[in-house]
Write an enzyme that holds these catalytic residues in place. Structure first.
Site, mmCIF file in Angstrom:
data_model
loop_
_atom_site.group_PDB
_atom_site.id
_atom_site.type_symbol
_atom_site.label_atom_id
_atom_site.label_comp_id
_atom_site.label_asym_id
_atom_site.label_seq_id
_atom_site.Cartn_x
_atom_site.Cartn_y
_atom_site.Cartn_z
ATOM 1 N N HIS A 27 -51.869 29.389 -6.525
ATOM 2 C CA HIS A 27 -51.641 29.529 -7.958
ATOM 3 C C HIS A 27 -52.925 30.024 -8.613
ATOM 4 O O HIS A 27 -53.941 30.175 -7.952
ATOM 5 C CB HIS A 27 -51.211 28.192 -8.576
ATOM 6 C CG HIS A 27 -52.244 27.115 -8.419
ATOM 7 N ND1 HIS A 27 -52.420 26.402 -7.250
ATOM 8 C CD2 HIS A 27 -53.178 26.638 -9.297
ATOM 9 C CE1 HIS A 27 -53.406 25.520 -7.414
ATOM 10 N NE2 HIS A 27 -53.876 25.641 -8.638
ATOM 11 N N LYS A 85 -55.434 29.345 -2.061
ATOM 12 C CA LYS A 85 -54.840 28.790 -3.270
ATOM 13 C C LYS A 85 -53.602 29.596 -3.631
ATOM 14 O O LYS A 85 -53.648 30.832 -3.669
ATOM 15 C CB LYS A 85 -55.881 28.852 -4.400
ATOM 16 C CG LYS A 85 -55.501 28.156 -5.684
ATOM 17 C CD LYS A 85 -56.654 28.263 -6.680
ATOM 18 C CE LYS A 85 -56.301 27.611 -7.995
ATOM 19 N NZ LYS A 85 -57.388 27.766 -8.998
#
Length: 214
Positions: A104, A102
């Protein structure tokens, strides 16, 4: 006290997760039975499955501090098993990984509790051992120690060599592997079930041809 292994096989049959017939395995073998844990897909069946995992894990005596579930099937299994263990009075944290990092928020590929201490890996089955290898690498990279592997069913049949996939994992990573039930348990169940006796010969013949010793 009932034998949870036999109870698990009955449960898998009732949910049609375990079926008899002619099925082609990933190895290209024609198997007289098929086990698909992905068919445990409703709340009641996952709840019951989690309790079987908890019984098997507790009975194994493996020491661990937390549970890790490899994506994707291991995610729900890790969460469910931790809840079932909490029911037994043992509250343990769990974590799992994403297939893709991921970019963010908190970022990274790991979700849940920080990987530390002795970590029990949980999955449905061991086929090629790929998810176990990736899990071991993630756990060690975090500075934690793999403690063992818990699975639902051990087919107890040869992989590419003379050992089964489960035995190869135990050898390669020096880890105990605990299954809720194995092929011996299935044969015992068939021997004691007159309505399923017709399948006993076929499963026994398959074991004789492709099986491994304990």
């Amino acid at each position: 006290m009932s034998d949870f292994r036999q109870d698990f096989i009955r449960f898998a049959l009732d949910k049609q997760v375990l079926r008899f017939g002619e099925f082609v395995t990933k190895a290209g073998r024609t198997s007289p039975y098929f086990f698909n844990a992905g068919l445990f897909y409703d709340g009641d069946s996952v709840l019951q499955l989690s309790r079987f995992y908890a019984q098997s894990i507790s009975a194994s005596g493996i020491g661990f501090d937390m549970i890790f579930g490899p994506a994707y099937k291991g995610i729900i299994l890790a969460a469910a098993a931790s809840m079932a263990l909490a029911e037994q009075g043992r509250n343990v944290p769990f974590a799992y990984n994403r297939k893709e990092a991921k970019d963010h928020g908190e970022g990274g590929t790991l979700v849940g509790a920080p990987l530390k201490g002795k970590v029990l890996i949980i999955d449905d089955v061991i086929s090629a051992g790929t998810s176990v290898r990736e899990s071991v690498q993630l756990i060690r990279a975090a500075g934690a120690e793999p403690a063992g592997v818990a699975i639902a069913l051990d087919r107890m049949e040869r992989g590419t060599g003379e050992l089964s996939a489960v035995q190869e994992v135990a050898r390669d990573y020096n880890l105990p592997v605990v299954a809720i039930a194995n092929l011996n348990d299935l044969l015992g169940f068939l021997a004691g079930s007159p309505e399923l006796a017709a399948n006993l010969e076929a499963v026994s013949a398959y074991r004789a041809k492709y099986g491994v010793q304990n």
